[in-house]
Design an enzyme around this catalytic site. Structure first.
Site, PDB file in Angstrom:
ATOM      1  N   CYS A 167      43.188  57.480  15.854  1.00  0.00           N
ATOM      2  CA  CYS A 167      42.557  58.186  16.972  1.00  0.00           C
ATOM      3  C   CYS A 167      42.406  59.676  16.669  1.00  0.00           C
ATOM      4  O   CYS A 167      43.389  60.406  16.546  1.00  0.00           O
ATOM      5  CB  CYS A 167      43.395  57.982  18.235  1.00  0.00           C
ATOM      6  SG  CYS A 167      42.726  58.882  19.641  1.00  0.00           S
ATOM      7  N   GLU A 180      31.273  43.182  39.656  1.00  0.00           N
ATOM      8  CA  GLU A 180      30.866  44.395  38.960  1.00  0.00           C
ATOM      9  C   GLU A 180      30.241  45.408  39.915  1.00  0.00           C
ATOM     10  O   GLU A 180      30.477  46.612  39.807  1.00  0.00           O
ATOM     11  CB  GLU A 180      29.877  44.064  37.828  1.00  0.00           C
ATOM     12  CG  GLU A 180      30.512  43.336  36.656  1.00  0.00           C
ATOM     13  CD  GLU A 180      31.655  44.119  36.029  1.00  0.00           C
ATOM     14  OE1 GLU A 180      31.623  45.356  36.075  1.00  0.00           O
ATOM     15  OE2 GLU A 180      32.597  43.494  35.505  1.00  0.00           O
ATOM     16  N   LEU A 222      32.905  51.168  51.369  1.00  0.00           N
ATOM     17  CA  LEU A 222      32.699  51.330  49.925  1.00  0.00           C
ATOM     18  C   LEU A 222      31.717  52.459  49.600  1.00  0.00           C
ATOM     19  O   LEU A 222      31.674  52.930  48.476  1.00  0.00           O
ATOM     20  CB  LEU A 222      32.175  50.027  49.300  1.00  0.00           C
ATOM     21  CG  LEU A 222      33.212  48.920  49.083  1.00  0.00           C
ATOM     22  CD1 LEU A 222      32.539  47.647  48.593  1.00  0.00           C
ATOM     23  CD2 LEU A 222      34.262  49.360  48.074  1.00  0.00           C
ATOM     24  N   GLY A 223      30.906  52.868  50.597  1.00  0.00           N
ATOM     25  CA  GLY A 223      29.924  53.937  50.355  1.00  0.00           C
ATOM     26  C   GLY A 223      28.722  53.430  49.574  1.00  0.00           C
ATOM     27  O   GLY A 223      28.629  52.237  49.263  1.00  0.00           O
ATOM     28  N   TYR A 232      24.516  48.576  32.378  1.00  0.00           N
ATOM     29  CA  TYR A 232      25.931  48.204  32.369  1.00  0.00           C
ATOM     30  C   TYR A 232      26.139  46.819  32.997  1.00  0.00           C
ATOM     31  O   TYR A 232      26.778  45.932  32.398  1.00  0.00           O
ATOM     32  CB  TYR A 232      26.781  49.258  33.121  1.00  0.00           C
ATOM     33  CG  TYR A 232      28.130  48.693  33.420  1.00  0.00           C
ATOM     34  CD1 TYR A 232      29.071  48.586  32.400  1.00  0.00           C
ATOM     35  CD2 TYR A 232      28.430  48.152  34.673  1.00  0.00           C
ATOM     36  CE1 TYR A 232      30.296  47.993  32.628  1.00  0.00           C
ATOM     37  CE2 TYR A 232      29.646  47.546  34.910  1.00  0.00           C
ATOM     38  CZ  TYR A 232      30.577  47.469  33.885  1.00  0.00           C
ATOM     39  OH  TYR A 232      31.760  46.858  34.108  1.00  0.00           O
ATOM     40  N   CYS A 236      50.346  53.445  21.798  1.00  0.00           N
ATOM     41  CA  CYS A 236      48.972  52.974  21.574  1.00  0.00           C
ATOM     42  C   CYS A 236      48.821  52.352  20.188  1.00  0.00           C
ATOM     43  O   CYS A 236      49.172  52.986  19.175  1.00  0.00           O
ATOM     44  CB  CYS A 236      48.012  54.143  21.720  1.00  0.00           C
ATOM     45  SG  CYS A 236      46.320  53.667  21.378  1.00  0.00           S
ATOM     46  N   GLN A 265      31.954  50.918  42.707  1.00  0.00           N
ATOM     47  CA  GLN A 265      32.202  51.780  43.856  1.00  0.00           C
ATOM     48  C   GLN A 265      33.632  52.239  43.965  1.00  0.00           C
ATOM     49  O   GLN A 265      33.908  53.227  44.615  1.00  0.00           O
ATOM     50  CB  GLN A 265      31.914  51.005  45.162  1.00  0.00           C
ATOM     51  CG  GLN A 265      30.547  50.427  45.251  1.00  0.00           C
ATOM     52  CD  GLN A 265      29.517  51.485  45.080  1.00  0.00           C
ATOM     53  OE1 GLN A 265      28.625  51.337  44.274  1.00  0.00           O
ATOM     54  NE2 GLN A 265      29.639  52.577  45.791  1.00  0.00           N
ATOM     55  N   CYS A 279      44.261  54.043  27.785  1.00  0.00           N
ATOM     56  CA  CYS A 279      43.629  55.317  27.440  1.00  0.00           C
ATOM     57  C   CYS A 279      43.036  55.913  28.721  1.00  0.00           C
ATOM     58  O   CYS A 279      41.828  56.051  28.873  1.00  0.00           O
ATOM     59  CB  CYS A 279      42.551  55.089  26.375  1.00  0.00           C
ATOM     60  SG  CYS A 279      41.973  56.607  25.614  1.00  0.00           S
ATOM     61  N   TRP A 314      38.162  37.768  39.382  1.00  0.00           N
ATOM     62  CA  TRP A 314      36.863  37.558  38.736  1.00  0.00           C
ATOM     63  C   TRP A 314      37.010  37.264  37.243  1.00  0.00           C
ATOM     64  O   TRP A 314      36.030  37.019  36.561  1.00  0.00           O
ATOM     65  CB  TRP A 314      35.958  38.781  38.952  1.00  0.00           C
ATOM     66  CG  TRP A 314      36.626  40.078  38.692  1.00  0.00           C
ATOM     67  CD1 TRP A 314      36.749  40.702  37.494  1.00  0.00           C
ATOM     68  CD2 TRP A 314      37.282  40.908  39.660  1.00  0.00           C
ATOM     69  NE1 TRP A 314      37.443  41.871  37.648  1.00  0.00           N
ATOM     70  CE2 TRP A 314      37.781  42.038  38.961  1.00  0.00           C
ATOM     71  CE3 TRP A 314      37.507  40.831  41.037  1.00  0.00           C
ATOM     72  CZ2 TRP A 314      38.479  43.058  39.593  1.00  0.00           C
ATOM     73  CZ3 TRP A 314      38.193  41.843  41.660  1.00  0.00           C
ATOM     74  CH2 TRP A 314      38.671  42.937  40.952  1.00  0.00           C
ATOM     75  N   CYS A 320      49.564  57.464  24.723  1.00  0.00           N
ATOM     76  CA  CYS A 320      49.320  57.540  23.278  1.00  0.00           C
ATOM     77  C   CYS A 320      50.521  57.058  22.458  1.00  0.00           C
ATOM     78  O   CYS A 320      50.350  56.489  21.383  1.00  0.00           O
ATOM     79  CB  CYS A 320      48.970  58.964  22.872  1.00  0.00           C
ATOM     80  SG  CYS A 320      47.487  59.579  23.695  1.00  0.00           S
ATOM     81  N   ASP A 370      30.599  51.759  29.990  1.00  0.00           N
ATOM     82  CA  ASP A 370      30.878  52.408  31.276  1.00  0.00           C
ATOM     83  C   ASP A 370      31.775  53.621  31.026  1.00  0.00           C
ATOM     84  O   ASP A 370      32.001  54.008  29.873  1.00  0.00           O
ATOM     85  CB  ASP A 370      31.522  51.413  32.261  1.00  0.00           C
ATOM     86  CG  ASP A 370      32.974  51.113  31.894  1.00  0.00           C
ATOM     87  OD1 ASP A 370      33.366  51.384  30.733  1.00  0.00           O
ATOM     88  OD2 ASP A 370      33.710  50.615  32.758  1.00  0.00           O
TER      89      ASP A 370
HETATM   90  S1  SF4 Z   1      46.001  57.395  20.966  1.00  0.00           S
HETATM   91 FE1  SF4 Z   1      43.825  57.741  21.374  1.00  0.00          FE
HETATM   92  S2  SF4 Z   1      43.022  55.738  21.963  1.00  0.00           S
HETATM   93 FE2  SF4 Z   1      45.256  55.645  22.099  1.00  0.00          FE
HETATM   94  S3  SF4 Z   1      45.702  56.136  24.253  1.00  0.00           S
HETATM   95 FE3  SF4 Z   1      45.835  58.039  23.070  1.00  0.00          FE
HETATM   96  S4  SF4 Z   1      43.800  58.960  23.261  1.00  0.00           S
HETATM   97 FE4  SF4 Z   1      43.587  56.815  23.839  1.00  0.00          FE
END
Ligand code: SF4
Length: 362
Positions: free
Chosen positions: A216, A44, A87-88, A127, A210, A49, A200, A31, A207, A145
Site C-alpha cells: 500500500c 443498491e 432516506l432523502g 455503478y 491489513c 442513500q 480501509c 441482500w 492498516c 463507488d
Molecule cells: S494499509 Fe492501505 S489498503 Fe490497508 S487499510 Fe491501510 S490504507 Fe487501506
C-alpha cells in the site's frame, strides 16, 4: 518493513487477496443471500442513500411490501414514497417506481441481464448497472463507488482529484484490469467494497491488520488521510421557510409539492420562502388574501422552529399554527386541501414536516 510498492505486483495479487479477505470478514446482510436482480437493485438504490445499518430495515420493509418487481410496479407512488420517507433524494424513489413499471411493462417482468442493457434503464447509472450485472448475473464488470475510489487511491497512491473526468477514467480503467484477475467477479466486487467499508475506512483505516499493508503506497508513505483527493463540496445554501399550518376541526391543510425543487411530490403546508429568517407572522410579507385569512383566524402565540440539513441545503423552518373557523374555509389558498390526522399520517412527507407533526400533535 519490506516495501513492495510495485503497481504491477499489486495488480496481480489484489483480487485474490481481497476475495480471501472477504471470505473471512464479510458481514451477513440480507441482500447477499439472493441473486434476484430486483432485490439486488433495490438494495443498491437504498444503500446509495444511507449506511448499511440504517439501510437494512428499509430494505426489509420494501421486500416485505413488494416481494417482486411486479408488486412494486403495481403499487401507487405515494405508498412507495412513504416507505422511502427518511432516506432523502426522493427522485430516486420515483425512479425506482418508474423502473419497476418499465421492467414489468416492457421487459415481461424480467430485468435486463447485461451491464449494457441495464444502463439503458431510468435511474440506473454505471455503478448500479455493474453491481446488478455482476452480483445477479456474474458479469465481469467492475463496480466503482466511493469505497473503491478510496481503496484504489490509497493502494496505488493515486492523487488525482476523484471528482474530475480524467480521474474517473483512470480509476475505471484500473478497476477493469483488476477484475480480470478475480476468481469470481461478484465476490471480488463485493469484496473491494466491503474492504473499503470495514477495513480501509475513510477515517482511521485498520492498516496494522491489513493484508495489503506491504503493497500500500498510502501506508508506506503515511498518506492514508490525504488519499483519495476530493475537491471541496460546493457550499451549503441556507433557505428560510415560514409555514402556515391551517387547522380546522382537527383537520390540517396540506398541499403536494409539484415544483422542480426539493421534496417533489411530498406534502407540506402553505409555504412562504424568505431570503432571511422571519420569525413572526407580523413580519412576513404575505399576499393579500392569505394575510386577510391569517388576521381573521386565531394564530397560536408561539412559533415552532425546526431545521433540516440536506446535501447542499440547510432548511430553517418556522411553523405558525392558525385555527380557521368554518366561515373562512372557502378562502383557503389554492392547492391546499384538508386532511384528517389519520390521513396526514398516511401522506408522504419530508422528515422536517413529520418532525413538526410529532412535536406539535404527536
Ligand atoms: S494499509 Fe492501505 S489498503 Fe490497508 S487499510 Fe491501510 S490504507 Fe487501506
Amino acid at each position: 518493513m519490506n516495501w513492495q510498492s510495485d503497481a504491477n505486483v499489486t495488480e496481480t495479487i489484489l483480487a485474490p487477496v481481497l476475495e480471501g479477505w472477504y471470505d473471512h470478514h464479510k458481514r451477513d446482510l440480507p441482500w447477499r443471500h439472493t441473486r434476484d436482480p430486483y432485490r439486488i437493485w433495490l438494495s443498491e438504490v437504498i444503500l446509495q442513500q444511507t449506511r448499511v445499518a440504517q439501510g437494512k430495515p428499509y430494505y426489509e420493509r420494501f421486500v416485505a411490501a413488494y416481494p417482486t418487481v411486479a408488486d412494486m410496479a403495481r403499487s401507487d407512488e405515494q405508498s412507495l414514497l412513504r416507505l422511502w420517507q427518511g432516506l432523502g433524494y426522493y427522485s430516486r424513489a420515483r425512479n425506482l417506481h418508474q423502473t419497476a413499471r418499465y421492467v414489468t411493462e416492457h421487459c415481461a417482468g424480467k430485468f435486463p441481464d447485461t451491464y449494457r442493457e441495464l444502463l439503458k434503464m431510468k435511474g440506473i447509472g454505471a455503478y448500479t448497472a455493474a453491481a446488478v450485472a455482476s452480483f445477479a448475473f456474474g458479469e465481469r464488470v467492475a463496480v466503482v463507488d466511493g469505497n473503491v475510489y478510496r481503496v484504489l487511491a490509497r493502494l496505488f497512491g493515486i492523487d488525482q482529484d476523484i471528482t474530475t473526468t480524467a480521474a474517473k477514467k483512470t480509476f475505471a480503467a484500473l478497476a477493469a484490469r483488476l477484475i480480470e484477475r478475480a476468481n469470481d467477479p461478484a465476490t471480488y466486487n463485493q469484496a473491494v467494497m466491503e474492504f473499503g467499508a470495514i477495513q480501509c475506512t475513510p477515517v482511521s483505516p485498520d492498516c496494522l491488520l491489513c493484508p495489503l499493508q506491504q503493497h500500500c503506497v498510502a501506508y508506506q508513505t503515511g498518506r492514508q488521510s490525504r488519499l483519495p483527493v476530493k475537491a471541496k463540496k460546493s457550499p451549503v445554501r441556507d433557505r428560510y421557510y415560514s409555514y402556515l399550518v391551517f387547522r380546522n376541526n382537527g383537520r390540517l391543510a396540506l398541499r403536494e409539492r409539484t415544483a422542480r425543487d426539493i421534496w417533489q411530490n411530498l406534502f407540506d403546508f402553505y409555504l412562504q420562502e424568505t431570503d432571511e429568517p422571519v420569525t413572526t407572522l407580523r413580519d412576513l410579507a404575505l399576499p393579500d388574501p392569505v394575510s386577510g385569512l391569517v388576521q381573521q383566524g386565531a394564530s397560536a402565540a408561539y412559533v415552532v422552529e425546526l431545521s433540516q440539513l440536506l446535501s447542499h441545503q440547510r432548511i430553517r423552518a418556522f411553523f405558525h399554527l392558525i385555527d380557521l373557523p368554518d366561515r373562512l374555509l372557502e378562502q383557503l389558498p389554492t392547492g391546499l386541501n384538508w386532511y384528517s390526522m389519520d390521513q396526514v399520517n398516511e401522506l408522504p412527507k419530508p422528515v422536517l414536516i413529520s418532525n413538526y407533526l410529532a412535536r406539535e400533535f404527536g
